[in-house]
Design an enzyme around this catalytic site. Structure first.
Site, PDB file in Angstrom:
ATOM      1  N   HIS A  52     -18.998  15.372 -26.521  1.00 22.31           N
ATOM      2  CA  HIS A  52     -18.878  14.260 -27.557  1.00 22.31           C
ATOM      3  C   HIS A  52     -18.529  12.960 -27.164  1.00 22.31           C
ATOM      4  O   HIS A  52     -19.175  12.060 -28.052  1.00 22.31           O
ATOM      5  CB  HIS A  52     -17.340  14.808 -28.350  1.00 22.31           C
ATOM      6  CG  HIS A  52     -16.323  14.618 -27.335  1.00 22.31           C
ATOM      7  ND1 HIS A  52     -15.955  15.663 -26.270  1.00 22.31           N
ATOM      8  CD2 HIS A  52     -15.217  13.819 -27.080  1.00 22.31           C
ATOM      9  CE1 HIS A  52     -14.981  15.368 -25.548  1.00 22.31           C
ATOM     10  NE2 HIS A  52     -14.457  14.288 -26.329  1.00 22.31           N
ATOM     11  N   PHE A  86      -5.892  20.718 -24.012  1.00 22.00           N
ATOM     12  CA  PHE A  86      -6.604  19.622 -24.482  1.00 22.00           C
ATOM     13  C   PHE A  86      -8.095  19.459 -23.568  1.00 22.00           C
ATOM     14  O   PHE A  86      -8.321  20.426 -22.811  1.00 22.00           O
ATOM     15  CB  PHE A  86      -5.974  18.342 -23.604  1.00 22.00           C
ATOM     16  CG  PHE A  86      -6.423  16.869 -24.070  1.00 22.00           C
ATOM     17  CD1 PHE A  86      -6.235  16.254 -25.348  1.00 22.00           C
ATOM     18  CD2 PHE A  86      -6.977  16.320 -23.149  1.00 22.00           C
ATOM     19  CE1 PHE A  86      -7.001  15.132 -25.469  1.00 22.00           C
ATOM     20  CE2 PHE A  86      -7.472  14.996 -23.068  1.00 22.00           C
ATOM     21  CZ  PHE A  86      -7.493  14.509 -24.410  1.00 22.00           C
ATOM     22  N   ASP A  87      -9.149  18.576 -24.156  1.00 23.06           N
ATOM     23  CA  ASP A  87     -10.427  18.986 -23.706  1.00 23.06           C
ATOM     24  C   ASP A  87     -10.518  18.647 -22.469  1.00 23.06           C
ATOM     25  O   ASP A  87     -11.341  19.451 -21.517  1.00 23.06           O
ATOM     26  CB  ASP A  87     -11.462  18.051 -24.634  1.00 23.06           C
ATOM     27  CG  ASP A  87     -11.140  16.635 -24.531  1.00 23.06           C
ATOM     28  OD1 ASP A  87      -9.934  16.099 -23.827  1.00 23.06           O
ATOM     29  OD2 ASP A  87     -11.974  15.478 -25.095  1.00 23.06           O
ATOM     30  N   ALA A 106       1.654  14.628 -22.522  1.00 31.52           N
ATOM     31  CA  ALA A 106       1.423  13.542 -22.969  1.00 31.52           C
ATOM     32  C   ALA A 106       2.376  12.760 -23.997  1.00 31.52           C
ATOM     33  O   ALA A 106       2.402  11.731 -24.063  1.00 31.52           O
ATOM     34  CB  ALA A 106      -0.062  13.499 -23.466  1.00 31.52           C
ATOM     35  N   ASP A 126       2.079  20.213 -20.298  1.00 26.21           N
ATOM     36  CA  ASP A 126       0.930  19.005 -20.636  1.00 26.21           C
ATOM     37  C   ASP A 126       1.699  18.061 -21.523  1.00 26.21           C
ATOM     38  O   ASP A 126       2.027  18.340 -22.519  1.00 26.21           O
ATOM     39  CB  ASP A 126      -0.444  19.589 -21.152  1.00 26.21           C
ATOM     40  CG  ASP A 126      -1.350  18.497 -21.135  1.00 26.21           C
ATOM     41  OD1 ASP A 126      -1.013  17.175 -21.240  1.00 26.21           O
ATOM     42  OD2 ASP A 126      -2.436  18.865 -21.553  1.00 26.21           O
ATOM     43  N   LYS A 128      -0.238   7.749 -23.232  1.00 25.73           N
ATOM     44  CA  LYS A 128       0.447   8.213 -24.364  1.00 25.73           C
ATOM     45  C   LYS A 128       2.162   7.680 -24.478  1.00 25.73           C
ATOM     46  O   LYS A 128       2.354   6.549 -25.111  1.00 25.73           O
ATOM     47  CB  LYS A 128       0.332   9.645 -24.746  1.00 25.73           C
ATOM     48  CG  LYS A 128      -1.019  10.348 -25.055  1.00 25.73           C
ATOM     49  CD  LYS A 128      -2.126   9.880 -24.328  1.00 25.73           C
ATOM     50  CE  LYS A 128      -3.330  10.481 -24.578  1.00 25.73           C
ATOM     51  NZ  LYS A 128      -3.670  11.641 -23.646  1.00 25.73           N
ATOM     52  N   TYR A 168       0.768  -1.272  -0.025  1.00 25.13           N
ATOM     53  CA  TYR A 168      -0.117  -0.011  -0.039  1.00 25.13           C
ATOM     54  C   TYR A 168       0.816   1.232   0.072  1.00 25.13           C
ATOM     55  O   TYR A 168       0.628   2.370  -0.687  1.00 25.13           O
ATOM     56  CB  TYR A 168      -0.955   0.008   1.285  1.00 25.13           C
ATOM     57  CG  TYR A 168      -2.016   1.194   1.104  1.00 25.13           C
ATOM     58  CD1 TYR A 168      -3.321   0.937   0.745  1.00 25.13           C
ATOM     59  CD2 TYR A 168      -1.622   2.512   1.527  1.00 25.13           C
ATOM     60  CE1 TYR A 168      -4.247   1.800   0.674  1.00 25.13           C
ATOM     61  CE2 TYR A 168      -2.657   3.399   1.424  1.00 25.13           C
ATOM     62  CZ  TYR A 168      -3.543   3.160   0.729  1.00 25.13           C
ATOM     63  OH  TYR A 168      -4.919   4.116   1.092  1.00 25.13           O
TER      64      TYR A 168
END
Ligand SMILES: *Cc1c(COP(=O)(O)O)cnc(C)c1O
Length: 458
Positions: free
Chosen positions: A449, A124-125, A216, A214, A257, A72
């Site tokens: 979407h 990004f969304d 990715a 960001d 990614k 843990y």
């Protein structure tokens, strides 16, 4: 004779896939309300919905899964993960999260407040969602070149520095950080140059604003810096990555990614106060700070994935496949965001389905047509994804309307890619006959979407 290029890996495990009939697809798409997110994966032949979490792990990654430590707290897997993130990015404080949006959720819970303004090169969304849901505003400061799909420039993902400076100037005291996305997903997986990273960070820091990368597709971005930017040809991907992150204050990453795992993410920062603050949100949201919603084996797989996907040959194999699709589309005259991006080809649906009015969502319509043609699932990155203005609730028709063919890493062969190109050509050849699009029957108030239900017009 010069030897042709071939993949820098061979295949050890395969997964059978099946073609379907047009009649089956007509029925399945109707049942899915003309939204390919609502299809069952087994109804898809070649799945280019996303490159997120869909990559094929290596034998080394699977081996690491076996030796994961599921304790843990304080698992060896965490320390392996932490050490790799520190080594690759040079950022000392590391918090694992279950995916990229979770990293955003944890960090933005600490930093984003009502009335804030967060500039970025096309958020990004989920990033935009996490900003707007906190009653803050995301402002796109991507360079103007990005919005002309036919313009051939090497770093189309760049930040427009004048636009950024204007936002910083007009919002003193209201900008908690700037989001620098590499590669710039929303405008077509387009890279950001090292020079632009350096200048963007210098500008933000002049205004006392920190920068969050960001991350990715950071490795694909580093590949483009190496192959396109002067002065980097002889540097390794790992050296380039270290330089990219030497300028920023923090990173959020979707490991689904460029770490080539099915699930995973993290926050990394050099700001001790952000680390201490974010930990307090991580525990209730993601779990204790040495696992952050991940299994020990997942942490191991991320560590291995980060290491091997920051080697040139792995990235070269990948980017060449994306370019292969682009070359086929060039042959057929199909317009896409040029030059080819890192993880996907973004077809310019507005220029393909020229008879479908924007109110009827050309890119969404093209997504349906491509699925009906050959069972290929692409993704709309256009007016549907752009959602409505949070204040006026009007559809946002100002951006690009693209069909994204995202290529999973190490999954499909170039033969699959050729099938995709041929199917798209068939649709392209009958584009004049597609005159009506789709209409919304039901939509969610945020990120519509994924769940939108549509009706076919005409
Ligand atoms: C995928 C992605 C995210 C969100 O990551 P998830 O792992 O899907 O939650 C954030 N930013 C960018 C640029 C992405 O591509």
């Amino acid at each position: 004779m010069e030897l042709p290029f071939a993949e820098s890996w061979k295949i050890k495990v395969i997964e059978p896939i099946r073609r379907s009939t047009r009649e089956e697809r007509e029925q399945w798409l109707r049942e899915a309300h003309y939204n390919v997110f609502q299809l069952k994966a087994e109804q898809v032949y070649i799945d280019l919905l996303t490159d997120s979490g869909t990559g094929a792990m290596s034998d080394r990654q699977w081996a690491e899964m076996m030796v994961g430590d599921e304790s843990y707290a304080g698992a060896t897997s965490f320390y392996k993960f932490e050490a790799m993130v520190q080594r690759i990015f040079g950022l000392p404080y590391v918090i694992p999260t279950h995916q990229g949006r979770a990293a955003e959720n944890v960090l933005f819970s600490l930093l984003v407040k009502e009335g804030h303004v967060v500039p970025g090169n096309a958020h990004f969304d989920t990033t935009k969602g996490h900003i707007e849901s906190r009653k803050a505003t995301a402002i796109d400061v991507t360079c103007d070149e990005a919005h002309d799909t036919q313009l051939e420039v090497p770093f189309k993902g760049n930040v427009g520095l004048e636009k950024l400076e204007k936002v910083l100037k007009e919002n003193t005291g209201k900008v908690p950080f700037m989001v620098l996305t590499v590669t710039n997903n929303t405008v077509g997986g387009q890279p950001v140059s090292m020079q632009n990273i350096r200048e963007t960070c210098a500008l933000c820091h002049r205004y006392g604003v920190p920068v969050v990368m960001d991350s990715a597709r950071f490795a694909e971005n580093a590949y483009f810096i190496k192959t396109r930017e002067q002065g980097y040809a002889d540097k390794s991907i790992k050296e380039i990555t270290r330089e990219m992150y030497s300028y920023v204050d923090a990173a959020t990453m979707s490991c689904k990614k460029d770490a080539i795992v099915n699930m995973g993410g993290f926050i990394a920062t050099r700001k001790k106060e952000w680390y201490d603050g974010a930990k307090m949100f991580c525990i209730p949201m993601e779990g204790y700070v040495t696992y952050g919603g991940l299994n020990g084996r997942d942490l191991n797989a991320v560590a291995q994935g980060l290491d091997e996907n920051t080697e040139f040959d792995m990235l070269d194999t990948r980017i060449r496949q994306v370019r292969h699709l682009a070359e086929r589309l060039d042959e057929y005259g199909i317009p896409y965001q040029r030059p080819a991006g890192g993880h996907a080809i973004f077809v310019d649906a507005d220029k393909v389905l020229t008879h479908v009015p924007k109110e009827e969502f050309p890119a969404q319509t093209l997504t349906c047509e491509l699925y009906l043609e050959a069972g290929i699932r692409a993704c709309e990155i256009g007016y549907m994804l752009a959602d409505r203005d949070p204040v006026t609730r009007a559809n946002r028709f100002g951006g690009l309307d693209l069909l994204r063919l995202a290529i999973p890493r190490r999954v499909y062969t170039d033969n699959h890619i050729d099938v995709v190109a041929a199917a798209l050509k068939n649709v392209y050849d009958r584009r004049e006959s597609v005159t009506r699009g789709v209409a919304i029957e039901w939509e969610a108030p945020l990120m519509r979407h994924f769940t939108v239900q549509l009706r076919r017009l005409g």
